[in-house]
Write a protein that holds these residues in place. Sequence first.
Motif, PDB file in Angstrom:
ATOM      1  N   GLY A 175      46.808  50.572  41.312  1.00 59.82           N
ATOM      2  CA  GLY A 175      45.421  50.832  40.972  1.00 59.82           C
ATOM      3  C   GLY A 175      44.736  51.662  42.039  1.00 59.82           C
ATOM      4  N   GLU A 176      43.445  51.803  41.899  1.00 59.01           N
ATOM      5  CA  GLU A 176      42.692  52.586  42.874  1.00 59.01           C
ATOM      6  C   GLU A 176      42.561  51.852  44.199  1.00 59.01           C
ATOM      7  OE1 GLU A 176      38.376  54.923  43.268  1.00 59.01           O
ATOM      8  OE2 GLU A 176      38.884  53.804  41.433  1.00 59.01           O
ATOM      9  N   HIS A 177      42.489  50.512  44.135  1.00 56.60           N
ATOM     10  CA  HIS A 177      42.253  49.722  45.345  1.00 56.60           C
ATOM     11  C   HIS A 177      43.325  48.653  45.599  1.00 56.60           C
ATOM     12  CE1 HIS A 177      38.349  51.652  45.557  1.00 56.60           C
ATOM     13  NE2 HIS A 177      38.139  51.310  44.302  1.00 56.60           N
ATOM     14  N   TRP A 178      44.332  48.553  44.732  1.00 54.19           N
ATOM     15  CA  TRP A 178      45.409  47.577  44.893  1.00 54.19           C
ATOM     16  C   TRP A 178      46.742  48.194  44.500  1.00 54.19           C
ATOM     17  CZ3 TRP A 178      44.566  42.678  46.886  1.00 54.19           C
ATOM     18  CH2 TRP A 178      43.237  42.256  46.948  1.00 54.19           C
ATOM     19  N   THR A 179      47.794  47.766  45.176  1.00 59.36           N
ATOM     20  CA  THR A 179      49.160  48.174  44.845  1.00 59.36           C
ATOM     21  C   THR A 179      50.012  46.924  44.677  1.00 59.36           C
ATOM     22  OG1 THR A 179      49.016  50.251  46.073  1.00 59.36           O
ATOM     23  CG2 THR A 179      51.214  49.387  45.652  1.00 59.36           C
ATOM     24  N   ALA A 180      50.796  46.877  43.588  1.00 56.90           N
ATOM     25  CA  ALA A 180      51.678  45.739  43.329  1.00 56.90           C
ATOM     26  C   ALA A 180      53.104  46.248  43.145  1.00 56.90           C
ATOM     27  CB  ALA A 180      51.222  44.982  42.084  1.00 56.90           C
ATOM     28  N   PHE A 181      54.042  45.619  43.831  1.00 58.68           N
ATOM     29  CA  PHE A 181      55.436  46.043  43.726  1.00 58.68           C
ATOM     30  C   PHE A 181      56.369  44.852  43.919  1.00 58.68           C
ATOM     31  CE2 PHE A 181      53.946  46.674  48.078  1.00 58.68           C
ATOM     32  CZ  PHE A 181      54.874  45.974  48.824  1.00 58.68           C
ATOM     33  N   VAL A 182      57.579  44.989  43.416  1.00 57.61           N
ATOM     34  CA  VAL A 182      58.653  44.042  43.717  1.00 57.61           C
ATOM     35  C   VAL A 182      59.291  44.504  45.018  1.00 57.61           C
ATOM     36  CG1 VAL A 182      60.835  43.040  42.950  1.00 57.61           C
ATOM     37  CG2 VAL A 182      59.063  43.603  41.274  1.00 57.61           C
ATOM     38  N   PRO A 183      59.325  43.682  46.057  1.00 54.19           N
ATOM     39  CA  PRO A 183      59.854  44.157  47.343  1.00 54.19           C
ATOM     40  C   PRO A 183      61.338  44.492  47.289  1.00 54.19           C
ATOM     41  CG  PRO A 183      59.390  41.807  47.424  1.00 54.19           C
ATOM     42  CD  PRO A 183      58.828  42.299  46.138  1.00 54.19           C
ATOM     43  N   PHE A 184      61.739  45.427  48.132  1.00 48.89           N
ATOM     44  CA  PHE A 184      63.134  45.890  48.201  1.00 48.89           C
ATOM     45  C   PHE A 184      64.113  44.734  48.359  1.00 48.89           C
ATOM     46  CE2 PHE A 184      66.707  47.284  50.931  1.00 48.89           C
ATOM     47  CZ  PHE A 184      67.274  48.247  50.102  1.00 48.89           C
ATOM     48  N   GLY A 189      36.858  44.693  51.034  1.00 53.43           N
ATOM     49  CA  GLY A 189      35.687  45.462  50.627  1.00 53.43           C
ATOM     50  C   GLY A 189      35.263  45.187  49.192  1.00 53.43           C
ATOM     51  N   GLU A 190      34.041  45.567  48.869  1.00 54.34           N
ATOM     52  CA  GLU A 190      33.482  45.290  47.547  1.00 54.34           C
ATOM     53  C   GLU A 190      34.249  46.002  46.436  1.00 54.34           C
ATOM     54  OE1 GLU A 190      31.452  43.728  44.524  1.00 54.34           O
ATOM     55  OE2 GLU A 190      31.392  43.068  46.622  1.00 54.34           O
ATOM     56  N   GLU A 191      34.706  47.217  46.679  1.00 52.74           N
ATOM     57  CA  GLU A 191      35.441  47.931  45.635  1.00 52.74           C
ATOM     58  C   GLU A 191      36.743  47.207  45.291  1.00 52.74           C
ATOM     59  OE1 GLU A 191      35.748  51.810  47.385  1.00 52.74           O
ATOM     60  OE2 GLU A 191      34.050  52.563  46.218  1.00 52.74           O
ATOM     61  N   ALA A 192      37.436  46.715  46.313  1.00 52.47           N
ATOM     62  CA  ALA A 192      38.666  45.971  46.068  1.00 52.47           C
ATOM     63  C   ALA A 192      38.367  44.649  45.376  1.00 52.47           C
ATOM     64  CB  ALA A 192      39.412  45.734  47.379  1.00 52.47           C
ATOM     65  N   ARG A 193      37.270  43.989  45.740  1.00 58.94           N
ATOM     66  CA  ARG A 193      36.885  42.742  45.087  1.00 58.94           C
ATOM     67  C   ARG A 193      36.590  42.968  43.597  1.00 58.94           C
ATOM     68  NH1 ARG A 193      35.856  38.664  48.544  1.00 58.94           N
ATOM     69  NH2 ARG A 193      35.709  39.216  50.742  1.00 58.94           N
ATOM     70  N   THR A 194      35.977  44.076  43.294  1.00 61.12           N
ATOM     71  CA  THR A 194      35.627  44.379  41.908  1.00 61.12           C
ATOM     72  C   THR A 194      36.870  44.639  41.062  1.00 61.12           C
ATOM     73  OG1 THR A 194      33.489  45.275  42.591  1.00 61.12           O
ATOM     74  CG2 THR A 194      34.319  45.944  40.429  1.00 61.12           C
TER      75      THR A 194
END
Length: 371
Positions: free
Chosen positions: A237-246, A269-274
């Motif tokens: 996303g714009e403020h979060w990254t999700a991955f399966v670790p190596f 930050g507020e943007e990440a909270r949103t």
Amino acid sequence: MKKTSARLADGREIVYYDLSDAAVRTAADRRPLPPAAAAPEIRHDPLLDDWVGVTAHRNVRTYHPPADECPLCPSRNGRLTEIPEADYDVAVFENRFPSFSGGPGPRTAHGGGLFTARPGAGRCEVVSFTADHDASFADLGEERARLVLDAWTDRTAELSQLPGVEQVFCFENRGEEIGVTLSHPHGQIYAYPFTTPRTARMLRSLAAHGERPGGDNLFDDLVANELAAGDRVVLDGEHWTAFVPFAAHWPYEVHLYPKPRVPDLLALGEEARTEFPQVYLELLRRFDRIFGEDQPRTPYIAAWHQAPFVRGRGAGAALREEFALHLELFTIRRAPGKLKYLAGSESGMNVFINDVPPEAAAERLREVAST
């Protein structure tokens, strides 16, 4: 968010978090409870340099009650529970059977000084996400999920100030396969009187990586390399990254990092909270679809990793700012009807064997994205 603090009949604190500022929380706990009196102990393992909690009082904690006797449901129709109100948004209260409780105390020596013990200082809290007994976190709307995030943040701020507390851990266990004894949707928060072994190990790796030639922040490099590889990224996303670790330990395991890096929930930050509710609810709903719509809901553990709270200045405080807040979400289910057990290699030697290649797990989690 409106926050209201009250006391239960035995003196434990309960805190309500409401979406509406008009919410009024005045219901009293009318149960005839004796004063809360837990006395946990922690003992040091000299071989592993770990602390182990010894909590005999937890042997009598509530275990798989029927739905009509759930202690996390609201108090209604004459039935009194841990939550005195007839309805609530999010409720947080001190655990009746805590693993850690009270203030710090002196160490006592045994075995000629080789063995040491001290009071299990700290605090353990239960976080009830909703009054709906049959719901799950994945069923919450974005507004309620944001309220839970704000409650986690507020509790982290409060608990980190308690005497002797070094680390605050917010987490959720879901499913009987995980060991959950109450089916009502809830999580827990532990305020530890030490830095946990897993976090201490991360901090050592972080420090060592920074000392290598050309070494930068380990967490930043890890996320950047996962994004560059791409085949294990589940959601970006714009403020979060999700991955399966190596080197994922669990059959289906996702790590969720905010952008930019911050050490704990307080610094988010507020943007990440949103954006968080959108991203996290999507991940949870994908987890429920991994094994097919006809399968029971996927059991999981969701664990927030935050930097320890180091008092004062120095190398420890500087390293704290290099830590990266992240959430680890994983399941012990490896296939329909099959669980990943921590048997000889994992439990005996802490060497994990994963039957599901991380790239295949990530591909499956992309396949079951919401349309």
